[in-house]
Design a protein around this motif. Structure first.
Motif, short mmCIF file in Angstrom:
data_model
loop_
_atom_site.label_atom_id
_atom_site.label_comp_id
_atom_site.label_asym_id
_atom_site.label_seq_id
_atom_site.Cartn_x
_atom_site.Cartn_y
_atom_site.Cartn_z
N TRP A 10 1.08 -1.48 -0.19
CA TRP A 10 0.19 0.25 -0.08
C TRP A 10 0.76 1.47 -0.35
O TRP A 10 2.05 1.00 0.56
CB TRP A 10 -0.23 -0.12 1.03
N SER A 11 0.25 2.25 -0.77
CA SER A 11 1.35 3.66 -0.76
C SER A 11 0.85 4.33 1.03
O SER A 11 0.30 4.20 1.66
CB SER A 11 0.59 4.62 -1.41
N GLY A 12 2.05 5.23 0.99
CA GLY A 12 2.05 6.03 2.06
C GLY A 12 1.07 7.61 2.51
O GLY A 12 0.39 7.48 1.40
N PRO A 13 0.91 8.31 2.71
CA PRO A 13 0.61 9.21 2.68
C PRO A 13 1.15 10.37 1.28
O PRO A 13 2.12 10.27 0.71
CB PRO A 13 1.15 10.70 3.84
N GLU A 14 -0.49 10.55 0.38
CA GLU A 14 0.13 11.34 -0.77
C GLU A 14 0.24 10.61 -1.69
O GLU A 14 0.96 10.71 -2.21
CB GLU A 14 0.54 12.25 -0.54
N GLY A 15 0.34 9.25 -1.60
CA GLY A 15 0.93 8.48 -2.77
C GLY A 15 2.11 7.65 -2.29
O GLY A 15 2.83 6.86 -3.26
N LYS A 16 2.97 8.23 -1.43
CA LYS A 16 4.46 7.93 -1.11
C LYS A 16 4.56 6.82 -0.90
O LYS A 16 3.71 5.81 0.09
CB LYS A 16 5.29 9.35 -1.02
N ARG A 17 5.88 5.96 -0.94
CA ARG A 17 6.25 5.58 -1.21
C ARG A 17 6.43 4.90 0.87
O ARG A 17 6.46 6.26 1.79
CB ARG A 17 7.93 4.61 -1.27
N SER A 18 5.84 3.96 1.41
CA SER A 18 6.17 3.58 2.57
C SER A 18 7.02 2.51 2.83
O SER A 18 6.86 1.22 2.35
CB SER A 18 4.64 3.52 3.31
N ARG A 69 -8.59 -1.70 -14.42
CA ARG A 69 -8.59 -2.04 -13.17
C ARG A 69 -7.08 -3.22 -13.56
O ARG A 69 -6.71 -3.42 -12.59
CB ARG A 69 -9.80 -3.35 -13.39
N LEU A 70 -6.93 -3.51 -14.69
CA LEU A 70 -5.59 -4.05 -15.01
C LEU A 70 -5.00 -3.57 -14.68
O LEU A 70 -3.43 -4.31 -14.45
CB LEU A 70 -5.58 -4.93 -16.80
N THR A 71 -4.97 -2.43 -15.19
CA THR A 71 -3.82 -1.06 -14.39
C THR A 71 -3.00 -1.25 -13.15
O THR A 71 -2.16 -1.29 -12.50
CB THR A 71 -4.23 0.02 -15.53
N GLU A 72 -4.11 -0.94 -12.59
CA GLU A 72 -4.29 -1.28 -10.77
C GLU A 72 -3.34 -2.04 -10.39
O GLU A 72 -2.69 -2.62 -9.83
CB GLU A 72 -5.84 -1.13 -10.20
N ALA A 73 -4.28 -3.78 -11.34
CA ALA A 73 -3.57 -4.56 -10.55
C ALA A 73 -1.68 -4.77 -11.53
O ALA A 73 -1.51 -5.75 -9.68
CB ALA A 73 -4.28 -5.84 -11.73
N LEU A 74 -1.65 -4.67 -12.20
CA LEU A 74 0.15 -4.23 -12.64
C LEU A 74 0.71 -3.80 -11.94
O LEU A 74 1.57 -3.77 -11.44
CB LEU A 74 -0.26 -4.42 -14.34
N ARG A 75 0.18 -3.11 -11.59
CA ARG A 75 1.22 -1.94 -10.40
C ARG A 75 1.03 -2.64 -9.02
O ARG A 75 1.86 -1.91 -8.68
CB ARG A 75 0.51 -0.66 -9.70
N ASP A 76 -0.54 -3.35 -8.38
CA ASP A 76 -0.03 -4.07 -7.15
C ASP A 76 1.32 -4.99 -7.33
O ASP A 76 2.22 -5.23 -6.42
CB ASP A 76 -0.94 -4.41 -6.82
N ALA A 77 1.42 -5.74 -8.46
CA ALA A 77 1.99 -6.97 -8.62
C ALA A 77 3.18 -6.45 -8.74
O ALA A 77 4.53 -6.50 -8.64
CB ALA A 77 1.34 -7.69 -10.03
N LEU A 78 3.47 -5.01 -9.23
CA LEU A 78 4.87 -4.71 -9.23
C LEU A 78 5.51 -4.34 -8.43
O LEU A 78 6.78 -4.56 -7.97
CB LEU A 78 5.19 -3.46 -10.55
N ARG A 79 4.41 -3.80 -7.52
CA ARG A 79 5.13 -2.89 -5.97
C ARG A 79 5.50 -4.68 -4.77
O ARG A 79 6.49 -4.58 -4.42
CB ARG A 79 4.33 -2.31 -5.18
N ILE A 80 4.09 -5.68 -5.39
CA ILE A 80 5.05 -6.35 -4.54
C ILE A 80 6.32 -7.04 -4.87
O ILE A 80 7.35 -7.74 -4.12
CB ILE A 80 4.42 -8.00 -4.82
N ALA A 81 6.87 -7.48 -6.17
CA ALA A 81 7.58 -7.52 -7.03
C ALA A 81 9.08 -6.87 -5.88
O ALA A 81 9.97 -7.88 -6.16
CB ALA A 81 7.64 -7.84 -8.32
N ASP A 82 9.12 -5.66 -6.47
CA ASP A 82 9.59 -4.78 -6.00
C ASP A 82 10.14 -5.00 -5.13
O ASP A 82 11.03 -4.81 -4.02
CB ASP A 82 9.63 -3.25 -6.33
N SER A 83 8.82 -4.66 -3.24
CA SER A 83 9.61 -5.04 -2.34
C SER A 83 10.57 -6.51 -2.28
O SER A 83 11.16 -6.63 -1.32
CB SER A 83 8.70 -4.68 -1.78
#
Length: 94
Positions: A10-18, A69-83
Motif C-alpha cells: 500500500w502507499s503512504g500519505p499522498e501516494g508516496k512509498r512507505s 483495473r488491469l493497470t491497478e492490478a499490474l501496479r500492485d503486482a510490480l510493487r510486490i515484486a519490487d518489495s
C-alpha cells in the motif's frame, strides 16, 4: 536484528512509498502486508482470467474499465515484486 526495509503493498500519505522495518519473526503489520499481497495477487489473477473471457467483442466503454483495473492490478503486482526483490537482495548480501 531487523531485515531490510520492506515496501508494503500500500502507499503512504499522498501516494508516496512507505517502508516497514521488521525482524524475521513477522509482527502484525508484516502479517497484514503478507495477507494484502496475497489478496492483491489473487485478485490480479482473477482479473486476467476475466479479461481473457471478456475481450472478444467487448464494447469500448467496458474495455476502458477493464484496462483501468488491469493497470491497478499490474501496479500492485510490480510493487510486490519490487518489495520482494529488495528483500531477496538483502538476504543474498548476508
Amino acid at each position: 536484528m531487523p531485515d531490510q526495509p520492506r515496501q508494503p503493498p500500500w502507499s503512504g500519505p499522498e501516494g508516496k512509498r512507505s517502508y516497514l522495518i521488521t525482524d524475521h519473526h513477522g509482527g502484525p503489520v508484516s502479517r497484514l502486508a503478507d495477507a494484502t499481497e496475497s489478496i492483491q495477487l489473487h485478485m490480479g489473477s482473477q482479473l486476467v482470467e476475466h479479461a481473457l473471457a471478456l475481450l472478444p467483442g467487448t464494447p469500448p466503454s467496458d474495455l476502458r474499465y477493464l484496462a483501468e483495473r488491469l493497470t491497478e492490478a499490474l501496479r500492485d503486482a510490480l510493487r510486490i515484486a519490487d518489495s520482494r526483490g529488495r528483500r531477496l537482495d538483502g538476504m543474498s548480501q548476508r
